[in-house]
Design a protein around this motif. Structure first.
Motif, mmCIF file in Angstrom:
data_model
loop_
_atom_site.group_PDB
_atom_site.id
_atom_site.type_symbol
_atom_site.label_atom_id
_atom_site.label_comp_id
_atom_site.label_asym_id
_atom_site.label_seq_id
_atom_site.Cartn_x
_atom_site.Cartn_y
_atom_site.Cartn_z
ATOM 1 N N ARG A 4 148.179 8.269 101.084
ATOM 2 C CA ARG A 4 147.861 9.009 102.304
ATOM 3 C C ARG A 4 147.610 8.038 103.445
ATOM 4 O O ARG A 4 146.759 7.149 103.334
ATOM 5 C CB ARG A 4 146.630 9.898 102.091
ATOM 6 C CG ARG A 4 146.188 10.642 103.335
ATOM 7 C CD ARG A 4 145.211 11.745 103.013
ATOM 8 N NE ARG A 4 143.981 11.314 102.416
ATOM 9 C CZ ARG A 4 142.858 11.024 103.098
ATOM 10 N NH1 ARG A 4 142.843 11.114 104.415
ATOM 11 N NH2 ARG A 4 141.764 10.662 102.462
ATOM 12 N N LEU A 5 148.351 8.208 104.527
ATOM 13 C CA LEU A 5 148.100 7.414 105.723
ATOM 14 C C LEU A 5 146.852 7.938 106.435
ATOM 15 O O LEU A 5 146.663 9.150 106.563
ATOM 16 C CB LEU A 5 149.294 7.493 106.673
ATOM 17 C CG LEU A 5 150.486 6.588 106.356
ATOM 18 C CD1 LEU A 5 151.679 6.967 107.213
ATOM 19 C CD2 LEU A 5 150.121 5.120 106.571
ATOM 20 N N ILE A 6 145.996 7.014 106.864
ATOM 21 C CA ILE A 6 144.800 7.381 107.608
ATOM 22 C C ILE A 6 144.928 6.768 108.998
ATOM 23 O O ILE A 6 144.953 5.544 109.146
ATOM 24 C CB ILE A 6 143.516 6.877 106.923
ATOM 25 C CG1 ILE A 6 143.460 7.306 105.447
ATOM 26 C CG2 ILE A 6 142.285 7.395 107.654
ATOM 27 C CD1 ILE A 6 142.315 6.689 104.666
ATOM 28 N N SER A 7 145.031 7.611 109.997
ATOM 29 C CA SER A 7 145.184 7.135 111.372
ATOM 30 C C SER A 7 143.837 6.714 111.940
ATOM 31 O O SER A 7 142.810 7.370 111.705
ATOM 32 C CB SER A 7 145.781 8.246 112.245
ATOM 33 O OG SER A 7 145.697 7.891 113.611
ATOM 34 N N GLN A 8 143.845 5.638 112.709
ATOM 35 C CA GLN A 8 142.595 5.174 113.315
ATOM 36 C C GLN A 8 142.016 6.220 114.269
ATOM 37 O O GLN A 8 140.818 6.205 114.550
ATOM 38 C CB GLN A 8 142.805 3.851 114.038
ATOM 39 C CG GLN A 8 143.848 3.863 115.120
ATOM 40 C CD GLN A 8 144.177 2.461 115.602
ATOM 41 O OE1 GLN A 8 143.289 1.719 116.005
ATOM 42 N NE2 GLN A 8 145.435 2.090 115.562
ATOM 43 N N SER A 9 142.841 7.150 114.729
ATOM 44 C CA SER A 9 142.333 8.209 115.612
ATOM 45 C C SER A 9 141.377 9.149 114.869
ATOM 46 O O SER A 9 140.632 9.893 115.496
ATOM 47 C CB SER A 9 143.490 9.012 116.213
ATOM 48 O OG SER A 9 144.207 9.702 115.199
ATOM 49 N N LEU A 165 146.294 2.776 104.676
ATOM 50 C CA LEU A 165 146.964 3.550 103.634
ATOM 51 C C LEU A 165 146.024 3.641 102.445
ATOM 52 O O LEU A 165 145.575 2.617 101.913
ATOM 53 C CB LEU A 165 148.277 2.879 103.215
ATOM 54 C CG LEU A 165 149.057 3.602 102.104
ATOM 55 C CD1 LEU A 165 149.580 4.949 102.587
ATOM 56 C CD2 LEU A 165 150.207 2.727 101.594
ATOM 57 N N LEU A 166 145.699 4.876 102.049
ATOM 58 C CA LEU A 166 144.879 5.127 100.866
ATOM 59 C C LEU A 166 145.803 5.398 99.694
ATOM 60 O O LEU A 166 146.726 6.221 99.791
ATOM 61 C CB LEU A 166 143.973 6.342 101.109
ATOM 62 C CG LEU A 166 143.196 6.870 99.907
ATOM 63 C CD1 LEU A 166 142.136 5.871 99.455
ATOM 64 C CD2 LEU A 166 142.564 8.224 100.233
ATOM 65 N N ILE A 167 145.582 4.695 98.574
ATOM 66 C CA ILE A 167 146.381 4.900 97.362
ATOM 67 C C ILE A 167 145.418 5.159 96.205
ATOM 68 O O ILE A 167 144.516 4.362 95.938
ATOM 69 C CB ILE A 167 147.263 3.670 97.037
ATOM 70 C CG1 ILE A 167 148.144 3.321 98.234
ATOM 71 C CG2 ILE A 167 148.119 3.929 95.808
ATOM 72 C CD1 ILE A 167 148.945 2.041 98.055
ATOM 73 N N GLU A 168 145.608 6.280 95.515
ATOM 74 C CA GLU A 168 144.741 6.630 94.381
ATOM 75 C C GLU A 168 145.541 7.372 93.330
ATOM 76 O O GLU A 168 146.718 7.662 93.512
ATOM 77 C CB GLU A 168 143.548 7.458 94.874
ATOM 78 C CG GLU A 168 143.914 8.672 95.693
ATOM 79 C CD GLU A 168 142.737 9.328 96.383
ATOM 80 O OE1 GLU A 168 141.578 8.960 96.105
ATOM 81 O OE2 GLU A 168 142.978 10.217 97.204
ATOM 82 N N ASP A 169 144.894 7.635 92.201
ATOM 83 C CA ASP A 169 145.530 8.326 91.069
ATOM 84 C C ASP A 169 146.791 7.597 90.606
ATOM 85 O O ASP A 169 147.839 8.219 90.375
ATOM 86 C CB ASP A 169 145.863 9.782 91.424
ATOM 87 C CG ASP A 169 144.620 10.590 91.767
ATOM 88 O OD1 ASP A 169 143.576 10.352 91.140
ATOM 89 O OD2 ASP A 169 144.693 11.439 92.666
ATOM 90 N N ILE A 170 146.697 6.294 90.446
ATOM 91 C CA ILE A 170 147.840 5.493 90.001
ATOM 92 C C ILE A 170 147.997 5.642 88.490
ATOM 93 O O ILE A 170 147.068 5.367 87.734
ATOM 94 C CB ILE A 170 147.642 4.009 90.386
ATOM 95 C CG1 ILE A 170 147.517 3.885 91.914
ATOM 96 C CG2 ILE A 170 148.791 3.145 89.873
ATOM 97 C CD1 ILE A 170 147.017 2.530 92.378
ATOM 98 N N GLN A 171 149.155 6.091 88.067
ATOM 99 C CA GLN A 171 149.408 6.350 86.644
ATOM 100 C C GLN A 171 150.123 5.198 85.957
ATOM 101 O O GLN A 171 150.062 5.065 84.743
ATOM 102 C CB GLN A 171 150.233 7.637 86.493
ATOM 103 C CG GLN A 171 149.576 8.859 87.108
ATOM 104 C CD GLN A 171 148.217 9.178 86.510
ATOM 105 O OE1 GLN A 171 148.024 9.100 85.306
ATOM 106 N NE2 GLN A 171 147.251 9.506 87.360
ATOM 107 N N GLU A 172 150.851 4.392 86.717
ATOM 108 C CA GLU A 172 151.530 3.246 86.131
ATOM 109 C C GLU A 172 151.558 2.109 87.139
ATOM 110 O O GLU A 172 151.505 2.322 88.350
ATOM 111 C CB GLU A 172 152.952 3.614 85.700
ATOM 112 C CG GLU A 172 153.825 4.201 86.790
ATOM 113 C CD GLU A 172 155.175 4.649 86.250
ATOM 114 O OE1 GLU A 172 156.021 3.781 86.018
ATOM 115 O OE2 GLU A 172 155.358 5.867 86.072
ATOM 116 N N ILE A 173 151.606 0.885 86.617
ATOM 117 C CA ILE A 173 151.593 -0.302 87.468
ATOM 118 C C ILE A 173 152.814 -0.308 88.375
ATOM 119 O O ILE A 173 153.924 -0.003 87.954
ATOM 120 C CB ILE A 173 151.545 -1.574 86.605
ATOM 121 C CG1 ILE A 173 150.211 -1.624 85.839
ATOM 122 C CG2 ILE A 173 151.709 -2.822 87.448
ATOM 123 C CD1 ILE A 173 150.111 -2.734 84.830
#
Length: 195
Positions: A4-9, A165-173
């Motif tokens: 998920r992109l997180i905008s500085q706004s 950029l938020l990255i979570e719930d990673i299932q594989e490398i």
């Protein structure tokens, strides 16, 4: 994997004793930083005063780096005193309960997290690779306009300077390659990881 992109706004900006702080990401989203009711927080702050005192955050661990100018930190707990002189992009790990003073004006970057987690913060250069691990949450903060390319599916993710950029719930490398028009020795991204 969720990205998920997180905008500085959308960042939350507030005042602190030494200047202005900008909350990049707080978990859980319904948490309350000012009430110490959160698991972890990623933020950046403008330190406008030559000398400032950090907020007391007992029960948390902290990592800090300056993004531009040298920063000197003095940490004091019940029995020890420690002084750290940080060049830009060097990190310092310390306890939130330490009496901490900073000396020097800068823009800093911070991770505050509960000890039930492990936290890490480091910078990356253009053309470096980010190795995404399972069961780790990543907040990637762009210091320059960058493109992150997935080595798995060749997806390109554009992140503008100051956005995250938020990255979570990673299932594989998986790996992300960083590309930026800035090709010098300056970092183009801050990688925060929480496990």
């Amino acid at each position: 994997m969720n990205k998920r992109l997180i905008s500085q706004s959308t960042y939350n900006v507030s005042k602190w004793s030494g200047g202005e702080t900008t909350e990049v990401f707080l978990f859980p989203p319904e948490g309350q930083f000012k009430l110490n009711e959160f698991d972890y927080r990623v933020s950046t702050a403008k330190v406008a005063m030559a000398e400032s005192t950090f907020s007391n955050l007992p029960g948390y661990k902290r990592i800090i780096m300056s993004l531009d100018n040298p920063l000197e930190l003095h940490h004091k707990d019940e029995s020890n005193f420690r002084k750290e002189k940080l060049a830009p992009f060097q990190t310092d790990y310390f306890c939130g309960s330490d009496e901490t003073k900073s000396f020097g004006r800068c823009t800093d970057f911070n991770l505050i997290y509960s000890p039930k987690y492990g936290g890490e913060m480091k910078t990356k250069l253009s053309e470096e690779v980010i190795k995404l691990q399972k069961n780790v949450v990543y907040v990637l903060y762009a210091l320059q306009d960058i493109v992150l390319t997935s080595t798995k599916d060749n997806e390109n993710i554009h992140v503008s300077k100051g956005d995250s950029l938020l990255i979570e719930d990673i299932q594989e490398i998986e790996q992300l390659t960083i590309d930026s028009s800035v090709k010098n020795s300056n970092p183009v991204l801050v990688e925060v990881s929480i496990r």
